[in-house]
Design an enzyme around this catalytic site. Structure first.
Site, PDB file in Angstrom:
ATOM      1  N   ASP A  65       0.822  -1.203   0.000  1.00 48.58           N
ATOM      2  CA  ASP A  65       0.000   0.000   0.000  1.00 48.58           C
ATOM      3  C   ASP A  65       0.860   1.258   0.000  1.00 48.58           C
ATOM      4  O   ASP A  65       2.084   1.203   0.156  1.00 48.58           O
ATOM      5  CB  ASP A  65      -0.900   0.022   1.247  1.00 48.58           C
ATOM      6  CG  ASP A  65      -1.942  -1.079   1.227  1.00 48.58           C
ATOM      7  OD1 ASP A  65      -2.346  -1.481   0.122  1.00 48.58           O
ATOM      8  OD2 ASP A  65      -2.339  -1.528   2.314  1.00 48.58           O
ATOM      9  N   TYR A  85       6.610 -10.039   7.068  1.00 45.91           N
ATOM     10  CA  TYR A  85       6.470  -8.593   7.245  1.00 45.91           C
ATOM     11  C   TYR A  85       7.015  -8.183   8.613  1.00 45.91           C
ATOM     12  O   TYR A  85       6.960  -8.956   9.579  1.00 45.91           O
ATOM     13  CB  TYR A  85       5.007  -8.172   7.159  1.00 45.91           C
ATOM     14  CG  TYR A  85       4.472  -8.021   5.761  1.00 45.91           C
ATOM     15  CD1 TYR A  85       4.542  -6.798   5.094  1.00 45.91           C
ATOM     16  CD2 TYR A  85       3.871  -9.088   5.102  1.00 45.91           C
ATOM     17  CE1 TYR A  85       4.037  -6.653   3.814  1.00 45.91           C
ATOM     18  CE2 TYR A  85       3.366  -8.956   3.819  1.00 45.91           C
ATOM     19  CZ  TYR A  85       3.445  -7.725   3.181  1.00 45.91           C
ATOM     20  OH  TYR A  85       2.942  -7.591   1.919  1.00 45.91           O
TER      21      TYR A  85
END
Length: 248
Positions: A46, A104
């Site tokens: 994003d 992540y």
């Protein structure tokens, strides 16, 4: 490839002429190949999200060695993007579908001003008194296969909401080069999973923050993970999030 997501509107090209990772990569590939190959990406990050180990694959009839392509791309790409490695892969390789898991990392800290200025763009501010400071207590809650419906945002393209978290860690790391001399603590949430729903990682961090602040209890978080009863939380900001690695 690696990139600093601060000035990008995400990875994927947009209908409007905004800056994205894909659009910058596309321009460089067009200059090298004379055409724009169709790209497949491991994970569409994003706006504002960083990457250390993003993976992109494409097919081209243009003959060039991997090492030469790496050098050519890094000579054309902007300063906040770098190709770390180029490899020739089998025809059936798919950057997203061939992935076994993704890793992540999320960084946040209570005091950003005492941190080295060069890490500010990678650490989210958490300006609260921490009531619960035991990262190990979250590990057993998140490990394993769960239905993460209450940890996604609208627009998630996945049909299956069940994801398996292979590794979960929440601990402090000490960033050196700080004004204190000994470094200052930054909290790190690191998750390896076979898949992530839209904003799932940032929502997990946001829900954990509610417990760390003492607003919610561990039992309430456990109930939400088990889909018994949700509670309201705020999605953590994008700048603390980095795609570390894609495993194949």
């Amino acid at each position: 490839m690696a990139y600093k997501g601060t000035s990008f509107f995400g990875f994927q090209s947009q209908p409007t002429q905004v800056r994205t990772v894909q659009s910058e990569l596309k321009k460089s590939l067009e200059l090298i190949f004379g055409h724009s190959p169709t790209m497949v990406v491991a994970g569409r990050t994003d706006r504002g999200v960083h990457a250390e180990g993003q993976v992109v694959n494409f097919l081209s009839a243009f003959l060039i060695s991997p090492d030469s392509l790496k050098k050519a791309l890094n000579g054309l790409l902007p300063h906040d993007m770098r190709v770390r490695a180029v490899e020739t892969v089998p025809f059936d390789f798919h950057a997203r579908k061939s992935a076994k898991s993704r890793e992540y990392r999320y960084w946040f800290a209570q005091n950003l001003l005492d941190l080295p200025v060069f890490v500010w763009e990678f650490v989210e501010h958490f300006p609260y008194t921490i009531v619960l400071d035991d990262g190990k207590i979250f590990e057993s809650l998140f490990l394993g296969c769960h239905d993460f419906e209450w940890f996604k945002c609208a627009g998630s393209p996945f049909r299956s909401l069940k994801k398996t978290i292979i590794d979960f860690q929440l601990h402090k790391i000490m960033l050196q080069g700080c004004s204190t001399g000994d470094g200052l603590p930054v909290y790190e949430v690191r998750i390896v999973s076979d898949g992530f729903l839209y904003k799932m990682m940032r929502n997990i961090v946001g829900s954990i923050w509610e417990v760390m602040k003492g607003v919610r209890t561990i039992e309430e978080l456990k109930n939400m993970i088990q889909k018994e009863k949700p509670f309201r939380y705020k999605t953590a900001g994008p700048k603390g999030l980095t795609l570390v690695k894609v495993n194949y």
